[in-house]
Design a protein around this motif. Structure first.
Motif, PDB file in Angstrom:
ATOM      1  N   TYR A 165       0.823  -1.207   0.000  1.00 36.55           N
ATOM      2  CA  TYR A 165       0.000   0.000   0.000  1.00 36.55           C
ATOM      3  C   TYR A 165       0.857   1.257   0.000  1.00 36.55           C
ATOM      4  O   TYR A 165       0.546   2.232  -0.675  1.00 36.55           O
ATOM      5  N   TYR A 166       1.939   1.229   0.741  1.00 34.70           N
ATOM      6  CA  TYR A 166       2.814   2.395   0.823  1.00 34.70           C
ATOM      7  C   TYR A 166       3.870   2.424  -0.273  1.00 34.70           C
ATOM      8  O   TYR A 166       4.801   3.219  -0.231  1.00 34.70           O
ATOM      9  N   GLY A 167       3.734   1.572  -1.293  1.00 30.72           N
ATOM     10  CA  GLY A 167       4.635   1.606  -2.433  1.00 30.72           C
ATOM     11  C   GLY A 167       5.981   0.966  -2.175  1.00 30.72           C
ATOM     12  O   GLY A 167       6.989   1.356  -2.752  1.00 30.72           O
ATOM     13  N   ARG A 168       6.023  -0.047  -1.334  1.00 33.86           N
ATOM     14  CA  ARG A 168       7.259  -0.771  -1.015  1.00 33.86           C
ATOM     15  C   ARG A 168       7.099  -2.252  -1.377  1.00 33.86           C
ATOM     16  O   ARG A 168       6.986  -3.117  -0.510  1.00 33.86           O
ATOM     17  N   PRO A 169       7.099  -2.538  -2.691  1.00 31.15           N
ATOM     18  CA  PRO A 169       6.786  -3.896  -3.127  1.00 31.15           C
ATOM     19  C   PRO A 169       7.840  -4.956  -2.778  1.00 31.15           C
ATOM     20  O   PRO A 169       7.490  -6.112  -2.556  1.00 31.15           O
ATOM     21  N   VAL A 170       9.106  -4.575  -2.716  1.00 29.93           N
ATOM     22  CA  VAL A 170      10.134  -5.575  -2.412  1.00 29.93           C
ATOM     23  C   VAL A 170       9.966  -6.091  -0.985  1.00 29.93           C
ATOM     24  O   VAL A 170       9.895  -7.300  -0.743  1.00 29.93           O
ATOM     25  N   SER A 171       9.873  -5.169  -0.028  1.00 29.30           N
ATOM     26  CA  SER A 171       9.683  -5.616   1.355  1.00 29.30           C
ATOM     27  C   SER A 171       8.296  -6.231   1.544  1.00 29.30           C
ATOM     28  O   SER A 171       8.115  -7.143   2.346  1.00 29.30           O
ATOM     29  N   GLY A 172       7.308  -5.775   0.764  1.00 30.46           N
ATOM     30  CA  GLY A 172       5.987  -6.388   0.825  1.00 30.46           C
ATOM     31  C   GLY A 172       6.018  -7.843   0.398  1.00 30.46           C
ATOM     32  O   GLY A 172       5.397  -8.704   1.021  1.00 30.46           O
ATOM     33  N   THR A 173       6.774  -8.137  -0.648  1.00 31.92           N
ATOM     34  CA  THR A 173       6.909  -9.520  -1.106  1.00 31.92           C
ATOM     35  C   THR A 173       7.637 -10.358  -0.060  1.00 31.92           C
ATOM     36  O   THR A 173       7.253 -11.499   0.209  1.00 31.92           O
ATOM     37  N   LEU A 174       8.661  -9.780   0.520  1.00 33.05           N
ATOM     38  CA  LEU A 174       9.391 -10.481   1.581  1.00 33.05           C
ATOM     39  C   LEU A 174       8.448 -10.805   2.742  1.00 33.05           C
ATOM     40  O   LEU A 174       8.452 -11.928   3.257  1.00 33.05           O
ATOM     41  N   TYR A 175       7.621  -9.848   3.133  1.00 31.47           N
ATOM     42  CA  TYR A 175       6.645 -10.083   4.196  1.00 31.47           C
ATOM     43  C   TYR A 175       5.628 -11.142   3.771  1.00 31.47           C
ATOM     44  O   TYR A 175       5.196 -11.961   4.575  1.00 31.47           O
ATOM     45  N   PHE A 176       5.219 -11.097   2.489  1.00 29.08           N
ATOM     46  CA  PHE A 176       4.230 -12.029   1.964  1.00 29.08           C
ATOM     47  C   PHE A 176       4.690 -13.476   2.137  1.00 29.08           C
ATOM     48  O   PHE A 176       3.914 -14.336   2.523  1.00 29.08           O
ATOM     49  N   PHE A 177       5.961 -13.731   1.862  1.00 31.65           N
ATOM     50  CA  PHE A 177       6.467 -15.099   1.914  1.00 31.65           C
ATOM     51  C   PHE A 177       7.034 -15.510   3.279  1.00 31.65           C
ATOM     52  O   PHE A 177       7.275 -16.696   3.507  1.00 31.65           O
ATOM     53  N   THR A 178       7.258 -14.546   4.194  1.00 39.02           N
ATOM     54  CA  THR A 178       7.847 -14.888   5.495  1.00 39.02           C
ATOM     55  C   THR A 178       6.933 -14.557   6.666  1.00 39.02           C
ATOM     56  O   THR A 178       7.386 -14.541   7.814  1.00 39.02           O
ATOM     57  N   LEU A 179       5.663 -14.277   6.371  1.00 39.87           N
ATOM     58  CA  LEU A 179       4.698 -13.879   7.411  1.00 39.87           C
ATOM     59  C   LEU A 179       5.210 -12.679   8.204  1.00 39.87           C
ATOM     60  O   LEU A 179       5.301 -12.699   9.429  1.00 39.87           O
ATOM     61  N   GLY A 180       5.532 -11.618   7.472  1.00 42.24           N
ATOM     62  CA  GLY A 180       6.000 -10.395   8.134  1.00 42.24           C
ATOM     63  C   GLY A 180       7.336 -10.583   8.799  1.00 42.24           C
ATOM     64  O   GLY A 180       7.569 -10.063   9.886  1.00 42.24           O
ATOM     65  N   ILE A 181       8.218 -11.319   8.115  1.00 43.12           N
ATOM     66  CA  ILE A 181       9.527 -11.710   8.664  1.00 43.12           C
ATOM     67  C   ILE A 181       9.317 -12.286  10.061  1.00 43.12           C
ATOM     68  O   ILE A 181       9.833 -11.801  11.060  1.00 43.12           O
ATOM     69  N   PHE A 182       8.494 -13.333  10.045  1.00 39.13           N
ATOM     70  CA  PHE A 182       8.183 -14.101  11.259  1.00 39.13           C
ATOM     71  C   PHE A 182       7.594 -13.221  12.360  1.00 39.13           C
ATOM     72  O   PHE A 182       7.896 -13.375  13.532  1.00 39.13           O
ATOM     73  N   PHE A 183       6.744 -12.273  11.937  1.00 36.62           N
ATOM     74  CA  PHE A 183       5.975 -11.374  12.799  1.00 36.62           C
ATOM     75  C   PHE A 183       6.814 -10.296  13.486  1.00 36.62           C
ATOM     76  O   PHE A 183       6.263  -9.351  14.033  1.00 36.62           O
TER      77      PHE A 183
END
Length: 124
Positions: free
Chosen positions: A17-35
């Motif tokens: 939403y805030y225009g940060r797709p790389v970290s968004g994808t990382l969060y998508f696959f790691t559950l928010g970098i393990f919360f």
């Protein structure tokens, strides 16, 4: 809106939403970098909000509505129908968001899609 999407931030929705797709994808696959990253983002949202406010200019199609539709109904393509993309909206509806890969693509590009739709309407 950022805080609402943050609730589902373990999927990266607020990051996209805030225009940060790389970290968004990382969060998508790691559950928010393990919360852990997800919890830290609670304090980073105000600064992300300020930078996104400068980058994305509002228009006829509302960013918040588009993001709510994508986050909660993305596999049905409702966000695409809202933007007037009827053909791909129906494809998303019939294929479950192209088996979720299309939903991830839309997370990456939704802000730019909204910008294009708003620019076309602005110059009519």
């Amino acid at each position: 809106m950022g805080y609402l999407l943050w609730i589902f931030g373990f999927m990266g929705a607020h990051r996209f939403y805030y225009g940060r797709p790389v970290s968004g994808t990382l969060y998508f696959f790691t559950l928010g970098i393990f919360f852990i990253g997800w919890i830290i983002d609670l304090f980073l949202i105000p600064s992300m909000d300020r930078s996104a406010y400068i980058k994305y200019i509002p228009g006829d199609k509302d960013y918040n509505i588009s993001w709510i539709l994508l986050t909660f109904l993305g596999i049905f393509g409702i966000h695409r129908l809202y933007l007037g993309k009827w053909l791909t909206g129906l494809i998303w509806l019939l294929t479950g968001g192209l088996l979720l890969l299309g939903v991830l693509y839309d997370y990456w590009t939704l802000n730019e899609q909204i910008d294009r739709v708003n620019q076309r309407r602005r110059f009519r």
